[in-house]
Motif scaffolding. Structure first.
Motif, PDB file in Angstrom:
ATOM      1  N   PHE A   1      13.966 -22.941  36.398  1.00  0.00           N
ATOM      2  CA  PHE A   1      13.087 -21.767  36.326  1.00  0.00           C
ATOM      3  C   PHE A   1      11.679 -22.318  36.173  1.00  0.00           C
ATOM      4  CE2 PHE A   1      17.151 -20.647  34.394  1.00  0.00           C
ATOM      5  CZ  PHE A   1      17.502 -19.492  35.087  1.00  0.00           C
TER       6      PHE A   1
ATOM      7  N   GLU B   1      14.562 -10.767  26.397  1.00  0.00           N
ATOM      8  CA  GLU B   1      13.925 -12.073  26.336  1.00  0.00           C
ATOM      9  C   GLU B   1      13.925 -12.523  24.885  1.00  0.00           C
ATOM     10  OE1 GLU B   1      12.962 -12.976  29.285  1.00  0.00           O
ATOM     11  OE2 GLU B   1      11.850 -14.853  28.918  1.00  0.00           O
TER      12      GLU B   1
ATOM     13  N   GLN C   1       6.599 -13.047  27.064  1.00  0.00           N
ATOM     14  CA  GLN C   1       6.171 -14.361  26.558  1.00  0.00           C
ATOM     15  C   GLN C   1       4.656 -14.474  26.676  1.00  0.00           C
ATOM     16  OE1 GLN C   1       8.113 -17.970  27.867  1.00  0.00           O
ATOM     17  NE2 GLN C   1       9.997 -16.877  28.435  1.00  0.00           N
TER      18      GLN C   1
ATOM     19  N   SER D   1      10.315 -11.837  30.937  1.00  0.00           N
ATOM     20  CA  SER D   1       9.547 -13.035  30.571  1.00  0.00           C
ATOM     21  C   SER D   1       8.052 -12.751  30.486  1.00  0.00           C
ATOM     22  CB  SER D   1       9.816 -14.161  31.585  1.00  0.00           C
ATOM     23  OG  SER D   1      11.204 -14.444  31.648  1.00  0.00           O
TER      24      SER D   1
ATOM     25  N   HIS E   1      11.222  -9.282  35.368  1.00  0.00           N
ATOM     26  CA  HIS E   1      11.983  -9.824  34.240  1.00  0.00           C
ATOM     27  C   HIS E   1      11.205  -9.532  32.954  1.00  0.00           C
ATOM     28  CE1 HIS E   1       9.780 -13.921  35.194  1.00  0.00           C
ATOM     29  NE2 HIS E   1       8.957 -12.921  35.035  1.00  0.00           N
TER      30      HIS E   1
ATOM     31  N   ARG F   1      13.965  -4.996  40.475  1.00  0.00           N
ATOM     32  CA  ARG F   1      13.942  -5.844  41.672  1.00  0.00           C
ATOM     33  C   ARG F   1      14.511  -5.087  42.853  1.00  0.00           C
ATOM     34  NH1 ARG F   1      16.255 -11.549  39.105  1.00  0.00           N
ATOM     35  NH2 ARG F   1      14.812 -11.485  37.333  1.00  0.00           N
TER      36      ARG F   1
ATOM     37  N   PHE G   1       9.146 -21.602  34.522  1.00  0.00           N
ATOM     38  CA  PHE G   1       8.448 -21.546  33.230  1.00  0.00           C
ATOM     39  C   PHE G   1       9.140 -22.339  32.134  1.00  0.00           C
ATOM     40  CE2 PHE G   1      11.560 -18.218  32.523  1.00  0.00           C
ATOM     41  CZ  PHE G   1      11.665 -17.636  33.786  1.00  0.00           C
ATOM     42  N   VAL G   2      10.168 -23.118  32.478  1.00  0.00           N
ATOM     43  CA  VAL G   2      10.825 -23.982  31.472  1.00  0.00           C
ATOM     44  C   VAL G   2      11.045 -25.382  32.030  1.00  0.00           C
ATOM     45  CG1 VAL G   2      11.982 -22.234  30.061  1.00  0.00           C
ATOM     46  CG2 VAL G   2      13.049 -23.016  32.196  1.00  0.00           C
TER      47      VAL G   2
ATOM     48  N   GLY H   1      19.687 -17.335  31.340  1.00  0.00           N
ATOM     49  CA  GLY H   1      18.922 -18.523  31.704  1.00  0.00           C
ATOM     50  C   GLY H   1      18.072 -18.922  30.519  1.00  0.00           C
ATOM     51  N   CYS H   2      17.798 -20.224  30.378  1.00  0.00           N
ATOM     52  CA  CYS H   2      17.043 -20.661  29.203  1.00  0.00           C
ATOM     53  C   CYS H   2      16.322 -21.980  29.485  1.00  0.00           C
ATOM     54  CB  CYS H   2      17.972 -20.850  28.015  1.00  0.00           C
ATOM     55  SG  CYS H   2      19.102 -22.246  28.199  1.00  0.00           S
ATOM     56  N   GLY H   3      15.593 -22.462  28.497  1.00  0.00           N
ATOM     57  CA  GLY H   3      14.957 -23.763  28.630  1.00  0.00           C
ATOM     58  C   GLY H   3      13.889 -23.959  27.579  1.00  0.00           C
TER      59      GLY H   3
ATOM     60  N   ALA I   1      12.979 -20.694  25.191  1.00  0.00           N
ATOM     61  CA  ALA I   1      13.046 -19.300  25.637  1.00  0.00           C
ATOM     62  C   ALA I   1      14.375 -19.087  26.331  1.00  0.00           C
ATOM     63  CB  ALA I   1      11.895 -18.990  26.599  1.00  0.00           C
ATOM     64  N   PHE I   2      14.880 -17.878  26.203  1.00  0.00           N
ATOM     65  CA  PHE I   2      15.996 -17.493  27.071  1.00  0.00           C
ATOM     66  C   PHE I   2      15.905 -16.025  27.435  1.00  0.00           C
ATOM     67  CE2 PHE I   2      17.923 -17.335  22.750  1.00  0.00           C
ATOM     68  CZ  PHE I   2      18.516 -16.093  22.723  1.00  0.00           C
ATOM     69  N   GLY I   3      16.532 -15.687  28.568  1.00  0.00           N
ATOM     70  CA  GLY I   3      16.504 -14.310  29.059  1.00  0.00           C
ATOM     71  C   GLY I   3      17.907 -13.925  29.487  1.00  0.00           C
TER      72      GLY I   3
ATOM     73  N   GLN J   1      16.976  -6.478  30.623  1.00  0.00           N
ATOM     74  CA  GLN J   1      17.062  -7.842  30.107  1.00  0.00           C
ATOM     75  C   GLN J   1      16.613  -7.849  28.658  1.00  0.00           C
ATOM     76  OE1 GLN J   1      14.610 -10.456  32.481  1.00  0.00           O
ATOM     77  NE2 GLN J   1      16.219 -10.786  34.001  1.00  0.00           N
TER      78      GLN J   1
HETATM   79  N1  DAH Z   1      13.396 -14.596  33.609  1.00  0.00           N
HETATM   80  C1  DAH Z   1      14.604 -15.186  34.159  1.00  0.00           C
HETATM   81  C2  DAH Z   1      15.225 -14.259  35.174  1.00  0.00           C
HETATM   82  O1  DAH Z   1      14.964 -13.103  35.127  1.00  0.00           O
HETATM   83  C3  DAH Z   1      15.596 -15.459  33.085  1.00  0.00           C
HETATM   84  C4  DAH Z   1      15.129 -16.566  32.191  1.00  0.00           C
HETATM   85  C5  DAH Z   1      15.399 -17.864  32.476  1.00  0.00           C
HETATM   86  C6  DAH Z   1      14.406 -16.253  31.055  1.00  0.00           C
HETATM   87  C7  DAH Z   1      15.013 -18.906  31.693  1.00  0.00           C
HETATM   88  C8  DAH Z   1      13.971 -17.298  30.225  1.00  0.00           C
HETATM   89  C9  DAH Z   1      14.280 -18.632  30.560  1.00  0.00           C
HETATM   90  O2  DAH Z   1      13.269 -17.083  29.144  1.00  0.00           O
HETATM   91  O3  DAH Z   1      13.897 -19.622  29.734  1.00  0.00           O
HETATM   92  O4  DAH Z   1      15.998 -14.679  35.973  1.00  0.00           O
END
Ligand code: DAH
Length: 359
Positions: A265, A227, A191, A188, A186, A212, A267-268, A304-306, A327-329, A225
């Motif tokens: 996730f 980020e 970050q 992320s 990903h 993947r 990391f959030v 996805g986020c958080g 953060a979101f991705g 993706q």
């Molecule tokens: N890295 C996650 C994925 O690949 C997506 C994601 C989710 C990114 C939540 C984020 C986050 O920054 O806060 O599935």
């Protein structure tokens, strides 16, 4: 008159009689030059006659010589004349040929190419987020396990770290078992890259390829993706939702609603998945009727986020008591499929010109 070798006189008169017609009969400059060479060339007929002059008795030599010279000059003059008349005829023909028609339409140039739909959508997403104040941050596709997983709070036995899910890379000379390397799963990882090299506050986006072990109608082993993360004092979920709502408005169109569903996730905390109102079954009154694209729900999941987990800040040397962030991705292919109503992810990677020409 003195006797001269029997063969010279007849050859001379035969040649004298024949050459004008031979030159006239030559249809092209090349044919004319060939004919000329047959007469005046090294092995030409007049050259052969000249070589017999030795055998002519001295008293006849002058007369014969004059004849031979006269014939040679006549041949040369006739050759030049015919050459000019051939050139004149060619010019005549060119001039009387039908003229170029300058009013004819030009030939259309070969169709120009254009960016791939994934690039088009990526650039549009980047433009929207840059207009909101985020800066682009680069990150490597071949990444250390610690940046891709460990510092993001993935436990060592997390299923995503499995042989089944990730492409692990052997780095020559790396001590066995230490600092393992993989193709990032990903974006992320950026970050961690940003938080270990920049002091907060910061607001970055990081688009790029991710990898993947997946391959079906909705998954590709290589995908993209973007980020997005923001770190400052007193950042809240409201800031996150505000950015997401503004993004949906600008990217999917005015009035596009956003909803957050609780999710997990590592990391959030809290974490959420984000849906946007389906652009395909939107009614004039703003409601969604439900369609095949959104599986009759009226909503489509795009990211996805958080709120960035304190563990992530700590692993990067940032004090989570002072700093907060969201953060979101987002999956770029996913957004492209929603944007254009593309039914099968694989169409984006087959690069069939009949598909690509539609963008
Ligand atoms: N890295 C996650 C994925 O690949 C997506 C994601 C989710 C990114 C939540 C984020 C986050 O920054 O806060 O599935």
């Amino acid at each position: 008159m003195t006797e001269i070798p029997a063969s010279i006189e007849p050859s001379l008169s035969a040649l004298r009689a024949a050459f004008p017609a031979r030159f006239e009969a030559a249809p092209t400059e090349q044919a004319l030059r060939d004919e000329n060479a047959k007469i005046l060339g090294k092995k030409g007929e007049l050259t052969a006659i000249l070589s017999q002059m030795r055998t002519v008795p001295p008293e006849a030599r002058k007369a014969i010589g004059e004849q031979v010279n006269a014939l040679k000059q006549a041949v040369e003059a006739a050759f030049e004349a015919r050459l000019r008349s051939l050139a004149r005829a060619k010019r005549e023909q060119d001039l009387s040929a039908p003229p170029f028609d300058l009013t004819l339409p030009g030939r259309p140039p070969a169709p120009a190419g254009h960016p791939h739909p994934i690039s088009i959508v990526r650039d549009e997403i980047v433009d929207v987020l840059v207009s909101l104040g985020f800066a682009v941050h680069d990150g490597p596709e071949v990444e250390l396990e610690e940046n891709n997983f460990t510092k993001l709070g993935f436990p060592p036995d997390h299923p995503a770290t499995d042989m089944q899910d990730s492409f692990w890379v052997d780095v020559a000379g790396a001590p066995p078992g230490e600092r393992r390397t993989l193709l990032r799963t990903h974006t992320s990882n950026v970050q961690i890259r940003a938080m270990t090299t920049h002091a907060p506050p910061m607001a970055f986006i990081a688009p790029g390829p991710t990898y993947r072990r997946d391959d079906d109608a909705t998954h590709s082993p290589m995908f993209h993706q973007i980020e997005c993360f923001l770190i400052d004092r007193h950042v809240t979920m409201a800031n996150l939702k505000g950015v997401l709502a503004e993004f949906a408005e600008r990217f999917f169109g005015a009035g596009t609603p956003v909803r957050l569903r609780p999710s997990y996730f590592p990391f959030v905390e809290p974490g959420a998945e984000v849906d946007v109102g389906c652009p395909f079954c939107k009614q004039p009154n703003g409601t969604r009727a439900g369609c095949s694209v959104c599986k009759r729900t009226g909503w489509i999941e795009i990211l996805g986020c958080g709120m960035i987990h304190p563990v992530v800040f700590e692993s990067c040397g940032i004090d989570p008591e002072q700093w907060t962030g969201f953060a979101f991705g987002m999956g770029i292919e996913r957004v492209a499929m929603v944007r254009y109503g593309i039914p099968d992810l694989r169409l984006l990677f087959e690069n069939d010109p009949r598909f690509l020409a539609q963008f």
